[in-house]
Write an enzyme that holds these catalytic residues in place. Structure first.
Site, PDB file in Angstrom:
ATOM      1  N   TYR A  34      -6.082  -1.724  -7.063  1.00 12.54           N
ATOM      2  CA  TYR A  34      -5.392  -2.811  -6.377  1.00 12.54           C
ATOM      3  C   TYR A  34      -4.829  -2.394  -5.020  1.00 12.54           C
ATOM      4  CZ  TYR A  34      -1.096  -1.335  -9.038  1.00 12.54           C
ATOM      5  OH  TYR A  34      -0.051  -0.656  -9.616  1.00 12.54           O
ATOM      6  N   GLU A  35      -4.495  -3.396  -4.234  1.00  8.37           N
ATOM      7  CA  GLU A  35      -4.128  -3.222  -2.815  1.00  8.37           C
ATOM      8  C   GLU A  35      -5.268  -2.590  -2.023  1.00  8.37           C
ATOM      9  OE1 GLU A  35      -1.717  -4.939  -2.402  1.00  8.37           O
ATOM     10  OE2 GLU A  35      -0.942  -4.902  -4.433  1.00  8.37           O
ATOM     11  N   GLY A  36      -6.490  -2.828  -2.446  1.00 10.35           N
ATOM     12  CA  GLY A  36      -7.655  -2.271  -1.770  1.00 10.35           C
ATOM     13  C   GLY A  36      -8.123  -0.999  -2.451  1.00 10.35           C
TER      14      GLY A  36
ATOM     15  N   GLN B 248     -10.050   1.335   1.395  1.00 12.01           N
ATOM     16  CA  GLN B 248      -9.123   2.118   2.222  1.00 12.01           C
ATOM     17  C   GLN B 248      -9.888   3.092   3.117  1.00 12.01           C
ATOM     18  OE1 GLN B 248      -5.909   1.424   2.277  1.00 12.01           O
ATOM     19  NE2 GLN B 248      -6.135  -0.070   0.630  1.00 12.01           N
TER      20      GLN B 248
ATOM     21  N   ARG C 242       0.828  -1.212   0.000  1.00  8.68           N
ATOM     22  CA  ARG C 242       0.000   0.000   0.000  1.00  8.68           C
ATOM     23  C   ARG C 242       0.858   1.256   0.000  1.00  8.68           C
ATOM     24  NH1 ARG C 242      -4.679  -2.475   4.051  1.00  8.68           N
ATOM     25  NH2 ARG C 242      -5.811  -3.520   2.363  1.00  8.68           N
TER      26      ARG C 242
END
Length: 599
Positions: free
Chosen positions: A440-442, A447, A296
């Site tokens: 991506y990565e949330g 978030q 992140r």
């Protein structure tokens, strides 16, 4: 052709003048090795590698893309050769333990180098970038034997790593994953399942790939409490470290993507692949957060990278492109028209890019310092305080900087006008490449829920206070400085309002939990603007002091003050709308019955 020039002067400003990196490194074990001379040398060499080796491959890598043939993936021309030079230069080992073959330099310095690499060529940077997360996971949770067998070659750069989470039927909701891990007699596990969207899952740049995989044991509880983490190598590894036969893991296909064509995004099939448990059984998600938090921060860097890249190229274009005359009279009388940089709306777009890029750089570097402190602080209290502050800043950095990075990339295209829509200028690629960063990565929504729900409300606002106290102390120290009043008064007001809005949402959420989801994205964006306001106020103060002390770089420092003025007058006021919408309630979102949605 788009170009990239490493912004070393601004990087040094953020490191040395805003964040006092020398004093910071002095508090870290081994930090005395990171002398100003060494840091400068590393920055210079990193800049040369980024500008000369990676930037020229950015557009060609996008055009050529990766190629899949019978399960094998071939990266664009020049990618493997650049990676060999990257390894030869010792870059993968920069910020890892000397006990495992690393150079022992601070993690924050590695993140600075990642900015150079990522801005020059984001697609290429993802290959070593994913490895860094795998290394952190093994360093934190692997046994001594696992570290020697898998971590050392990763640090050397001979092998690369991935994270294998998502499956076709589940995205962020990992509680739904189905990949199985069945015990073998020798203590290993047979991993079976399919993972999708696996960046750098298969390629030709390294001799082995170490997959960090989430899977379920046969007797695992349902949901997220029943997930374990496994090491699954592409090739089996012999006791002496040499490679043996191929493991039961293969790339079924490459995803056909909007952007980052130079990076292989793979469908990975695990057919009773031999894997090894890392960390405790059924605690895999906890261990994976080591990887995810690293990723992140890396994705926050992507937002910064696309803002910087867009700004650099559109600034060059705006200085050269002639269109119309200035409304206040000709500025280039010897030319048939004025360069478009004289027009206020073009200035608005350029300053927005500059404010987001340079403010974002300060935020990322500050977060990177918290990584150093959380891992190597002198006391447990200091480590916990840094961890708390980092947990608060990570979702803001990831989501806010990727949202504003995409905005900046779009502004870059807009400044180029019709030429921005044409591929050879590189602006449309910058837009396409940047769009994934909000997913991506949330996603931004994930978030935002993490920030407001888990990080702020579930701690009764304690994580929020870890940052607002910093802002409050800064404001108190400058409250009688007349030069700083244009920044201190609005910064104090927003710092106070931040807490009030949080309390109001929390009270509403006690009656209806949907209020958290309804407010979360607006709350996160508000938080991002508030955080950058602090760093721009700090930049203005630093610039004022440098000018007052006498400097031969007055133009550089005056540009900081002018950009801070723009940020406070043109960008920070966006919080006025956000403050209203975040407390407008969930009713207007939920009152329409699902069946009434129609087209």
């Amino acid at each position: 052709m788009p170009e990239y020039k490493a912004p070393l002067r601004d990087m040094r400003f953020a490191m040395n003048e805003l964040l006092n990196i020398k004093q910071h490194y002095a508090t870290l074990p081994g930090g005395e090795e990171a002398t100003p001379e060494l840091i400068d040398a590393i920055l210079e060499e990193g800049a040369k590698f980024a500008e000369n080796e990676l930037a020229p491959l950015n557009r060609s890598g996008d055009q050529e893309g990766c190629r899949w043939e019978d399960g094998e993936v071939f990266t664009p021309s020049g990618f493997k050769e650049a990676y060999d030079k990257f390894v030869e230069g010792g870059w993968p080992s920069l910020s890892h333990s000397p006990d495992l073959g690393g150079q022992g330099l601070p993690e924050s310095l590695g993140i600075v180098i990642n900015e150079l690499v990522g801005t020059a060529n984001w697609s290429w940077s993802m290959y070593p970038g994913l490895s860094h997360g795998a290394m952190n996971t093994l360093e934190a949770h692997g046994t001594d034997e696992q570290q020697q067998q898998y971590l050392v070659p990763l640090i050397e750069g001979r092998w690369t790593g991935t994270m294998c989470l998502t499956e076709p039927h589940c995205g962020t909701d990992l509680g739904l994953l189905r990949t199985k891990a069945e015990p073998n007699e020798d203590g290993s596990y047979a991993i079976s399942g399919t993972k999708i969207f696996i960046s750098a899952g298969e390629h030709d740049m390294a001799e082995n790939i170490i997959h960090i995989v989430l899977a379920r044991l046969p007797d695992a509880p349902k949901g997220t409490k029943g997930i374990s983490l496994f090491i699954v190598p592409k090739y089996h590894v012999n006791a002496d470290g040499s490679l043996a036969e191929r493991n039961g893991v293969s790339c079924g296909s490459l995803e056909h993507k909007m952007g980052i064509h130079g990076n292989s995004t793979c469908v990975m099939n695990f057919d009773r692949a031999q894997g090894y448990l890392i960390g405790p059984a059924n605690k895999g998600l906890n261990c994976m957060f080591t990887f995810m938090n690293t990723a992140r921060i890396g994705t926050a860097l992507q937002g910064l990278a696309h803002a910087e890249f867009g700004f650099q190229n559109s600034l060059t274009y705006a200085r050269e492109r002639l269109q119309m005359r200035s409304l206040t009279g000709p500025k280039a009388e010897d030319k048939p028209a004025d360069p478009i940089i004289v027009h206020p709306d073009v200035r608005r777009m350029l300053l927005t890019q500059k404010a987001f890029a340079e403010g974002g750089r300060a935020l990322v570097y500050f977060a990177a310092q918290q990584v150093d402190k959380a891992n190597h602080g002198e006391t447990e209290e200091e480590r916990q305080a840094a961890e708390q502050l980092l947990s608060f800043l990570t979702p803001i950095a990831k989501a806010f900087l990727t949202e504003t990075g995409f905005e900046s990339a779009n502004l870059g295209l807009q400044i180029f006008g019709g030429h921005g829509y044409i591929s050879e200028w590189g602006m449309e690629q910058n837009v396409r490449d940047s769009r994934i960063s909000m997913l991506y990565e949330g996603t931004t929504g994930i978030q935002a829920l993490d920030l407001l729900g888990r990080k702020v409300l579930m701690t009764q606002g304690e994580t929020l206070k870890s940052f607002t106290k910093i802002v409050h102390k800064f404001c108190q120290s400058e409250i009688y400085n007349p030069q700083m009043q244009p920044y201190i008064e609005p910064l104090q007001a927003i710092n106070k309002e931040w807490g009030e809005l949080t309390m109001k949402i929390g009270m509403s959420a006690m009656q209806n939990r949907d209020e958290v989801g309804a407010a979360s994205v607006d709350y996160l964006m508000y938080s991002g603007y508030a955080v950058l306001a602090y760093f721009w106020a700090l930049a203005a103060k630093t610039a004022q002091q440098s000018i007052a002390a006498g400097t031969d770089e007055e133009a550089f420092y005056q540009a900081k003050i002018s950009t801070a003025n723009f940020y406070f007058k043109r960008l920070l006021p966006r919080t006025r709308t956000l403050a209203e919408t975040m407390v407008s309630g969930a009713d207007c979102l939920m009152e329409l019955e699902e069946g009434a949605f129609s087209f």
